[in-house]
Design an enzyme around this catalytic site. Sequence first.
Site, mmCIF file in Angstrom:
data_model
loop_
_atom_site.group_PDB
_atom_site.id
_atom_site.type_symbol
_atom_site.label_atom_id
_atom_site.label_comp_id
_atom_site.label_asym_id
_atom_site.label_seq_id
_atom_site.Cartn_x
_atom_site.Cartn_y
_atom_site.Cartn_z
ATOM 1 C CE LYS A 26 39.262 17.394 80.031
ATOM 2 N NZ LYS A 26 40.319 17.875 80.930
HETATM 3 N N1 GLU Z 1 40.970 21.473 81.268
HETATM 4 C C1 GLU Z 1 41.852 21.751 82.356
HETATM 5 C C2 GLU Z 1 42.439 20.464 82.909
HETATM 6 O O1 GLU Z 1 42.513 19.472 82.236
HETATM 7 C C3 GLU Z 1 41.226 22.637 83.419
HETATM 8 C C4 GLU Z 1 39.986 22.093 84.061
HETATM 9 C C5 GLU Z 1 39.287 23.080 84.967
HETATM 10 O O2 GLU Z 1 39.783 24.182 85.144
HETATM 11 O O3 GLU Z 1 38.219 22.736 85.469
HETATM 12 O O4 GLU Z 1 42.935 20.433 84.001
#
Ligand code: GLU
Length: 437
Positions: A123
């Site tokens: 993240k």
């Molecule tokens: N931000 C989204 C999540 O929390 C998508 C993450 C992604 O597609 O890599 O799942």
Amino acid sequence: MSRQIQGQAQSVTERAPSPPQVNAYEMFQAQVDLVGGRLGLPDDLVDLLKRPERVLEVSIPVRMDDGRIRVFQGYRVQHSSARGPCKGGIRYHPQVTVDEVKALAGWMTWKCAVVDIPFGGAKGGIICDPMCLSVGELERLTRRYTAMILPLIGPRHDIPAPDVNTGAREMNWLMDTASALRGEPMQAVVTGKDIALGGARGRREATGRGVAIITQEILERLGRKVQGTTVAVQGFGNVGSVAALLLHQAGARVVGVSDVSGAFYCEQGLDIPELVEYAQHSPHRLLAGYSAPGVQEIPKEELLTLDVDVLIPAALEGQITEQNAGRIRARIVVEGANGPTTPEADVILEERGVTVVPDILANAGGVVVSYFEWVQNLQCFYWDEEETNARLARVMRRAFQEVWDYARHREASLRIAALMLGIERVVQAIRLRGIFP
Ligand code: GLU
């Protein structure tokens, strides 16, 4: 639905009304302790699972429109690469902390494992208020951040994506910057791009679509019909608005929706297509100022305690707490956001017989279609939206079934079952790989 919103970030509806009361990383660690215990994992392994593999902190200098330099704090955390390249979004929010990003990275690891896609978890985040930045400032911030995290990211290492307050526009900039710096086209370095740049058809709607699919699955499993089911949705951004629209189209009665600017209620059911249209054309894509016959504006905190069948928290973490869990009247909670329910609230909801479909299952649709986007980028072979949606539905239904069965066999809640299943898969990968050297 398939219309891509060009040049606009996800709306800023997911801003927390007040500073977060919970430390998300403590919440994450408590969950790993609990599940590690239930799986009978040794302490050293539990310790390993709780820690991110890598944490990068960057100070991002940005030339502001007034000519001055402002330095923003940013992070990229890689929690685990045991099952494949790290994967996870980037959020822009004033309340981002390194602990929050660590927790979110860890949840991505379990999420990818629960839906069984070949990724680990990561993240990113930048402490900023995108509402107070011009488009030019946001572009310079995004490009410089990309340059600074470039040693970590790459199609085979770590693939970012949108998260709170970021969307296709930021991912386009990220892809362009990485390509320029590496001197080669790098579509697969990031997902959630515009379709014209290699984005997957259906990616923008994928998280909300997954939430709607999972809501229908749980209703069916509990012997209820979607038709006439009442729903309240907290957060009207990329996740909440799409989930509300699809459930409305499936025959559910969405009676309450809210975002950071306000909450709206209509006993007969809100006109969700009209609300989506309204938010799309309003400043910062907020609901503020919406009015229609029979629609009442209510205090935002009342949204969570409305008398509905299904509650979908699709904003930020730490929204259902020990303070309000006793007053939640919905019998089913489907977590569109990451970490919306605190562990204390979880206990209260379970005691009260509320079925909670956890985030790492319920909102996994986004990363599933990110996986499809990455595959398409690597193969330079693109699918139509129908194919993407059909494959998404298949993955979500399979994962739901697996978590449901696991919960029944182990007499666990769906949250514990999803965590156990995800963590078990990650542990299997770690054990098979062994510890280097
Ligand atoms: N931000 C989204 C999540 O929390 C998508 C993450 C992604 O597609 O890599 O799942």
